[in-house]
Scaffold this active site. Structure first.
Site, PDB file in Angstrom:
ATOM      1  N   HIS A  39      -3.740  -5.316  -0.111  1.00  0.00           N
ATOM      2  CA  HIS A  39      -3.148  -5.595   1.176  1.00  0.00           C
ATOM      3  C   HIS A  39      -2.968  -7.025   1.554  1.00  0.00           C
ATOM      4  CE1 HIS A  39      -2.928  -1.959   3.802  1.00  0.00           C
ATOM      5  NE2 HIS A  39      -3.888  -1.512   2.649  1.00  0.00           N
TER       6      HIS A  39
ATOM      7  N   ASP B  56     -26.930   5.946  13.171  1.00  0.00           N
ATOM      8  CA  ASP B  56     -28.110   5.201  13.870  1.00  0.00           C
ATOM      9  C   ASP B  56     -29.398   6.134  13.770  1.00  0.00           C
ATOM     10  OD1 ASP B  56     -26.291   3.188  14.854  1.00  0.00           O
ATOM     11  OD2 ASP B  56     -25.720   4.642  16.482  1.00  0.00           O
TER      12      ASP B  56
ATOM     13  N   GLU C 199      -2.007  -9.174   3.681  1.00  0.00           N
ATOM     14  CA  GLU C 199      -2.254  -9.618   5.153  1.00  0.00           C
ATOM     15  C   GLU C 199      -3.809  -9.653   5.535  1.00  0.00           C
ATOM     16  OE1 GLU C 199      -1.279  -6.661   3.927  1.00  0.00           O
ATOM     17  OE2 GLU C 199      -1.997  -5.170   5.283  1.00  0.00           O
TER      18      GLU C 199
ATOM     19  N   ASP D 226     -22.224  -7.223  17.380  1.00  0.00           N
ATOM     20  CA  ASP D 226     -22.521  -6.099  18.489  1.00  0.00           C
ATOM     21  C   ASP D 226     -21.975  -6.835  19.687  1.00  0.00           C
ATOM     22  OD1 ASP D 226     -23.720  -4.457  16.751  1.00  0.00           O
ATOM     23  OD2 ASP D 226     -25.858  -4.789  17.272  1.00  0.00           O
TER      24      ASP D 226
ATOM     25  N   CYS E 262       0.857  -1.296   0.152  1.00  0.00           N
ATOM     26  CA  CYS E 262       0.245   0.137   0.133  1.00  0.00           C
ATOM     27  C   CYS E 262       0.815   1.272  -0.011  1.00  0.00           C
ATOM     28  CB  CYS E 262      -0.976  -0.151   1.091  1.00  0.00           C
ATOM     29  SG  CYS E 262      -2.243   1.288   1.065  1.00  0.00           S
TER      30      CYS E 262
HETATM   31  O1  1PR Z   1     -21.711   5.784  19.746  1.00  0.00           O
HETATM   32  O2  1PR Z   1     -19.455   5.657  18.971  1.00  0.00           O
HETATM   33  O3  1PR Z   1     -20.065   4.593  21.112  1.00  0.00           O
HETATM   34  O4  1PR Z   1     -20.715   3.711  19.153  1.00  0.00           O
HETATM   35  C1  1PR Z   1     -21.572   2.773  19.473  1.00  0.00           C
HETATM   36  C2  1PR Z   1     -21.855   1.764  18.364  1.00  0.00           C
HETATM   37  O5  1PR Z   1     -22.653   0.772  18.935  1.00  0.00           O
HETATM   38  C3  1PR Z   1     -22.590   2.489  17.007  1.00  0.00           C
HETATM   39  O6  1PR Z   1     -22.046   2.113  15.957  1.00  0.00           O
HETATM   40  C4  1PR Z   1     -24.046   1.796  17.155  1.00  0.00           C
HETATM   41  O7  1PR Z   1     -24.622   1.554  15.736  1.00  0.00           O
HETATM   42  C5  1PR Z   1     -23.729   0.729  18.006  1.00  0.00           C
HETATM   43  N1  1PR Z   1     -24.940   0.326  18.920  1.00  0.00           N
HETATM   44  C6  1PR Z   1     -25.286   1.021  19.942  1.00  0.00           C
HETATM   45  N2  1PR Z   1     -26.369   0.396  20.670  1.00  0.00           N
HETATM   46  C7  1PR Z   1     -26.664  -0.533  19.685  1.00  0.00           C
HETATM   47  C8  1PR Z   1     -27.831  -1.673  19.903  1.00  0.00           C
HETATM   48  O8  1PR Z   1     -28.232  -2.384  19.179  1.00  0.00           O
HETATM   49  N3  1PR Z   1     -28.637  -1.122  21.123  1.00  0.00           N
HETATM   50  N4  1PR Z   1     -25.961  -1.381  17.702  1.00  0.00           N
HETATM   51  C9  1PR Z   1     -25.714  -0.574  18.374  1.00  0.00           C
HETATM   52  C10 1PR Z   1     -26.090  -1.151  16.470  1.00  0.00           C
HETATM   53  C11 1PR Z   1     -26.709  -1.984  14.522  1.00  0.00           C
HETATM   54  C12 1PR Z   1     -26.225  -2.631  13.525  1.00  0.00           C
HETATM   55  C13 1PR Z   1     -26.778  -4.233  13.336  1.00  0.00           C
HETATM   56  C14 1PR Z   1     -27.621  -4.150  12.098  1.00  0.00           C
HETATM   57  C15 1PR Z   1     -27.709  -5.349  11.301  1.00  0.00           C
HETATM   58  N5  1PR Z   1     -26.261  -2.438  15.879  1.00  0.00           N
HETATM   59  O9  1PR Z   1     -24.747  -2.817  13.387  1.00  0.00           O
HETATM   60  O10 1PR Z   1     -25.579  -5.125  13.756  1.00  0.00           O
HETATM   61  O11 1PR Z   1     -28.607  -3.428  12.349  1.00  0.00           O
HETATM   62  O12 1PR Z   1     -28.579  -6.068  12.196  1.00  0.00           O
HETATM   63  P1  1PR Z   1     -29.608  -6.963  11.712  1.00  0.00           P
HETATM   64  O13 1PR Z   1     -28.784  -7.498  10.526  1.00  0.00           O
HETATM   65  O14 1PR Z   1     -29.799  -8.161  12.708  1.00  0.00           O
HETATM   66  O15 1PR Z   1     -30.931  -6.424  11.337  1.00  0.00           O
HETATM   67  P2  1PR Z   1     -20.416   5.112  19.774  1.00  0.00           P
END
Ligand code: 1PR
Length: 527
Positions: free
Chosen positions: A182, A380, A184, A225, A79
């Site tokens: 990349h 979000d 790796e 998550d 890279c």
């Molecule tokens: O705010 O910088 O500390 O970051 C927190 C991170 O955690 C953010 O990226 C936020 O999107 C994520 N987050 C916070 N709370 C939740 C929660 O679910 N209660 N999760 C959360 C977000 C959403 C997606 C999920 C998709 C696909 N998760 O990443 O994986 O919606 O899901 P699906 O395929 O099952 O529909 P910060």
């Protein structure tokens, strides 16, 4: 014995892990003499050309590197480690000189396609070289860059790649080799390439009739998550519209390292970890996210994104940690990209008050140090129905393909912070544009209304954002079937699609998604 040049930016751990996996012995450069005494040198570069050259100068590595290279000793640049071989780069405003081993410069991509060029793309091979021994013609490698080399000497071109137009993606001259991609992070093919470098007695190449490689594929991302459950153990959880509790307990869908390894084996193109309680648990204090990354990066050779808790913080002893402390811990532990959620909303709202960049925001600082490809903004949003665009003046209003509970035909997507707990006065399109201006390299576009529902991606939202930014957009939330993936790639400009629930619950394997996309003539990487 491989000598690895780590100048302190980005993800060298992945290269170390890849070399360990193929059984290579290695040592790190800690002084200029280590370069001259190297048997074989690997230079993985990540980030920004100017800051890389600045660090090489400060460490007095430039002269020994030039001496090593001019003596035609075995070298592999990755890279930015390839771009460093040229005279200069347009990425450097002051036109700081590179190592000048090859004539030519480094230029920005001039295309209407999203930049950075990010994802799995093929190579057209122009020379027969021991480095590429055994690499299948239709193999894809992981690229992530906004600039590409433009060599003046055509006989050093080892491979080219097409992204709108053809650019040079690998060079070879004598024992000097380098790739823009990349290895790796390029799964088994990348490990083979590194092994070729490690084992080859000579890297000399000869011209051949160029082969025709594969084109860029759409990326399928598995998202984990992560948070502590009620017993204090780090688990993969999954919410329904962000609610991760079932009968009062945090849903536990498995162990992060095991699940990530499974997704790598099943062909995920990238893996994302979101520390979903990072807004209240500080990553450097409460949660072993860095340890988790270290373990995952030993086994998983595709890009890793980590998000959650990237912000400044004062701990219980009164010590203040900066957001950059968290970011550098994540990169040192094996992350390729970091994602910022809540803080990005605050940063964008502050920036929009004046429209002036301060250079001080976390987005600006990370992209200056590690390159904009390393900064993902995790959005979000929640849909807000309105009866007319005027009702949401100042926000980006969309004419929806659905109708609201009171027959509304318009909506806007309101950004939230703290995992959807707090709604903010900014819409998703405005946020994405502002973050792009500040230096973000990619948008991870979640949708609280769709999360965990299996109803498919929110195409209105994804189109609106992807049509208003030039950087890649990852569609997220709501995937329930392979058809939802083909739909989002056909109907929107999303470059990648992410899912969580259907992969964790083994309802739809990654392989079935890719088979379906391939049947629909949507290019995907087959691992
Ligand atoms: O705010 O910088 O500390 O970051 C927190 C991170 O955690 C953010 O990226 C936020 O999107 C994520 N987050 C916070 N709370 C939740 C929660 O679910 N209660 N999760 C959360 C977000 C959403 C997606 C999920 C998709 C696909 N998760 O990443 O994986 O919606 O899901 P699906 O395929 O099952 O529909 P910060």
């Amino acid at each position: 014995m491989i000598t690895l040049l780590d100048y302190g930016a980005g993800n060298v751990r992945s290269v170390i892990n890849a070399l360990e996996t193929i059984g290579a012995r290695m040592r790190m450069v800690t002084s200029p003499d280590d370069i001259l005494s190297a048997e074989k040198l690997i230079f993985p570069g990540v980030g920004n050309f100017e800051s890389m050259m600045q660090i090489l100068r400060e460490k007095e590595y430039v002269a020994p590197l030039q001496e090593y290279l001019k003596a035609d000793r075995p070298f592999f640049g990755i890279c930015l480690g390839m771009q460093a071989l040229f005279e200069t780069s347009a990425e450097s405003e002051s036109r700081m000189p590179g190592l000048g081993i090859f004539q030519g410069e480094v230029l920005p991509f001039e295309t209407d396609l999203p930049v950075p060029h990010m994802g799995w793309n093929g190579i057209n091979i122009h020379r027969q070289c021991p480095l590429l021994e055994g690499i299948a013609q239709d193999e894809r490698f992981y690229f992530v860059h906004s600039y590409h080399i433009a060599p003046r000497e055509k006989d050093i071109i080892l491979a080219t790649t097409t992204y709108d137009y053809e650019f040079v993606s690998a060079v070879s001259k004598g024992n000097i080799t380098a790739t823009q991609f990349h290895p790796e992070k390029s799964g088994k093919a990348g490990l083979l390439l590194l092994e070729n470098f490690v084992r080859a007695d000579s890297l000399h190449s000869k011209p051949i009739q160029p082969t025709r490689g594969a084109g860029i594929s759409r990326r399928i991302i598995a998202c984990l998550d992560v948070r502590s459950n009620d017993d204090g153990n780090l688990v993969v959880t999954k919410g329904d519209q962000y609610d991760v509790r079932e009968k009062g307990h945090v849903r536990n869908l498995g162990k992060p390292v095991e699940l990530a390894s499974r997704y790598f084996q099943e062909g995920a193109d990238e893996i994302a970890f979101l520390n979903i309680t990072g807004f209240r648990d500080f990553p450097l204090e409460d949660l072993p996210m860095c340890a988790l990354l270290e373990q995952v990066s030993e086994k998983v050779f595709v890009p890793l994104t980590i998000g959650g808790g990237i912000r400044s913080y004062t701990d219980s002893n009164g010590k203040t940690h900066s957001a950059m402390d968290v970011v550098s811990c994540y990169f040192r532990s094996g992350a390729d990209k970091v994602s910022i959620g809540s803080d990005a909303v605050h940063i964008a709202m502050e920036y929009l008050k004046t429209g002036k960049k301060t250079g001080q925001s976390t987005i600006e600082q990370i992209s200056a140090r590690y390159g904009n490809q390393a900064v993902v903004i995790s959005v979000d949003p929640k849909r807000v129905w309105v009866s007319s665009p005027e009702q949401a003046a100042g926000h980006h209003v969309i004419q929806s393909s659905e109708t609201g509970p009171n027959q509304e035909r318009y909506c806007w997507y309101q950004c939230t912070v703290q995992g959807g707990r707090k709604a903010m006065d900014i819409d998703a399109v405005t946020l994405a544009k502002a973050c792009q201006e500040l230096g973000a390299g990619e948008i991870l576009l979640n949708c609280i209304d769709r999360d965990g529902t299996g109803r498919g991606f929110d195409l209105d939202l994804i189109s609106a954002v992807a049509d208003h930014v030039d950087i890649p957009v990852i569609a997220s939330s709501g995937a329930g079937s392979p058809e939802h993936f083909s739909e989002v790639f056909t109907d929107t400009r999303a470059q990648a699609a992410l899912a969580a629930g259907i992969f964790h619950r083994k309802e739809v394997p990654i392989g079935s998604v890719k088979q379906h996309l391939s049947d629909q003539n949507i290019p995907v990487r087959r691992s």
